[in-house]
Scaffold this motif. Sequence first.
Motif, mmCIF file in Angstrom:
data_model
loop_
_atom_site.group_PDB
_atom_site.id
_atom_site.type_symbol
_atom_site.label_atom_id
_atom_site.label_comp_id
_atom_site.label_asym_id
_atom_site.label_seq_id
_atom_site.Cartn_x
_atom_site.Cartn_y
_atom_site.Cartn_z
ATOM 1 N N ASN A 48 6.257 7.338 -13.784
ATOM 2 C CA ASN A 48 5.846 7.639 -15.249
ATOM 3 C C ASN A 48 6.927 7.592 -16.046
ATOM 4 O O ASN A 48 6.640 7.134 -17.354
ATOM 5 N N ARG A 49 8.110 8.032 -15.790
ATOM 6 C CA ARG A 49 9.046 8.239 -16.725
ATOM 7 C C ARG A 49 10.524 8.313 -15.960
ATOM 8 O O ARG A 49 10.760 8.235 -14.953
ATOM 9 N N PRO A 50 11.386 7.677 -16.626
ATOM 10 C CA PRO A 50 11.489 6.951 -18.016
ATOM 11 C C PRO A 50 10.847 5.867 -18.456
ATOM 12 O O PRO A 50 10.786 4.948 -17.239
ATOM 13 N N VAL A 51 10.538 5.654 -19.498
ATOM 14 C CA VAL A 51 9.577 4.302 -20.001
ATOM 15 C C VAL A 51 10.782 3.478 -20.597
ATOM 16 O O VAL A 51 11.729 3.801 -21.470
ATOM 17 N N VAL A 52 10.857 2.226 -19.938
ATOM 18 C CA VAL A 52 12.011 1.175 -20.607
ATOM 19 C C VAL A 52 11.295 0.184 -21.180
ATOM 20 O O VAL A 52 10.643 -0.621 -20.784
ATOM 21 N N GLN A 53 11.622 -0.023 -22.484
ATOM 22 C CA GLN A 53 11.100 -1.012 -23.297
ATOM 23 C C GLN A 53 12.352 -1.348 -24.166
ATOM 24 O O GLN A 53 12.783 -0.777 -25.092
ATOM 25 N N ASP A 93 0.871 -1.255 0.066
ATOM 26 C CA ASP A 93 0.027 -0.061 -0.058
ATOM 27 C C ASP A 93 0.923 1.265 0.113
ATOM 28 O O ASP A 93 1.799 1.358 0.791
ATOM 29 N N GLY A 94 0.656 2.046 -0.971
ATOM 30 C CA GLY A 94 1.513 3.396 -1.268
ATOM 31 C C GLY A 94 2.992 3.259 -1.468
ATOM 32 O O GLY A 94 3.521 4.151 -1.242
ATOM 33 N N LYS A 95 3.076 1.960 -1.834
ATOM 34 C CA LYS A 95 4.821 1.961 -2.284
ATOM 35 C C LYS A 95 4.965 2.290 -3.694
ATOM 36 O O LYS A 95 4.169 2.350 -4.692
ATOM 37 N N PRO A 96 6.163 3.070 -4.049
ATOM 38 C CA PRO A 96 6.587 3.365 -5.556
ATOM 39 C C PRO A 96 7.021 2.012 -6.001
ATOM 40 O O PRO A 96 7.555 0.981 -5.573
ATOM 41 N N LEU A 97 7.016 1.998 -7.405
ATOM 42 C CA LEU A 97 7.511 1.134 -8.434
ATOM 43 C C LEU A 97 7.788 1.382 -9.645
ATOM 44 O O LEU A 97 7.290 2.354 -10.146
ATOM 45 N N ALA A 98 8.676 0.844 -10.419
ATOM 46 C CA ALA A 98 9.009 0.999 -11.598
ATOM 47 C C ALA A 98 8.666 -0.298 -12.687
ATOM 48 O O ALA A 98 8.704 -1.392 -11.903
ATOM 49 N N ILE A 99 8.170 -0.080 -13.702
ATOM 50 C CA ILE A 99 7.961 -1.244 -14.651
ATOM 51 C C ILE A 99 8.675 -0.900 -15.814
ATOM 52 O O ILE A 99 8.965 0.145 -16.537
ATOM 53 N N MET A 100 9.333 -2.225 -16.196
ATOM 54 C CA MET A 100 9.988 -1.957 -17.538
ATOM 55 C C MET A 100 9.661 -3.372 -18.421
ATOM 56 O O MET A 100 9.137 -4.427 -17.650
#
Length: 80
Positions: free
Chosen positions: A37-42, A1-8
């Motif tokens: 939100n940024r940077p987006v990594v693909q 709950d309330g944690k930051p995360l990064a998605i790639m």
Amino acid sequence: DGKPLAIMGVSSGPWGTARAQLHLRQSCVYFNMHPLNRPVVQISHAEAKFDTAGTLKDEAGRHQIRALLEALAVWARKLK
């Protein structure tokens, strides 16, 4: 709950993970997580960018991941 995360994502095509990343972001709402939100990594065309041991040999991809992790650290400090 309330944690930051990064998605790639890593895929064989140029937009292979775009929809999956979008769906993960939507799921974050339910769990009250705060995706970066940024940077987006693909990293696309992955078969040419990893060696047989699975190590990323593409310097541009390594730079993108480094930038993502640095941005995540800043984001986590802001949310603290």
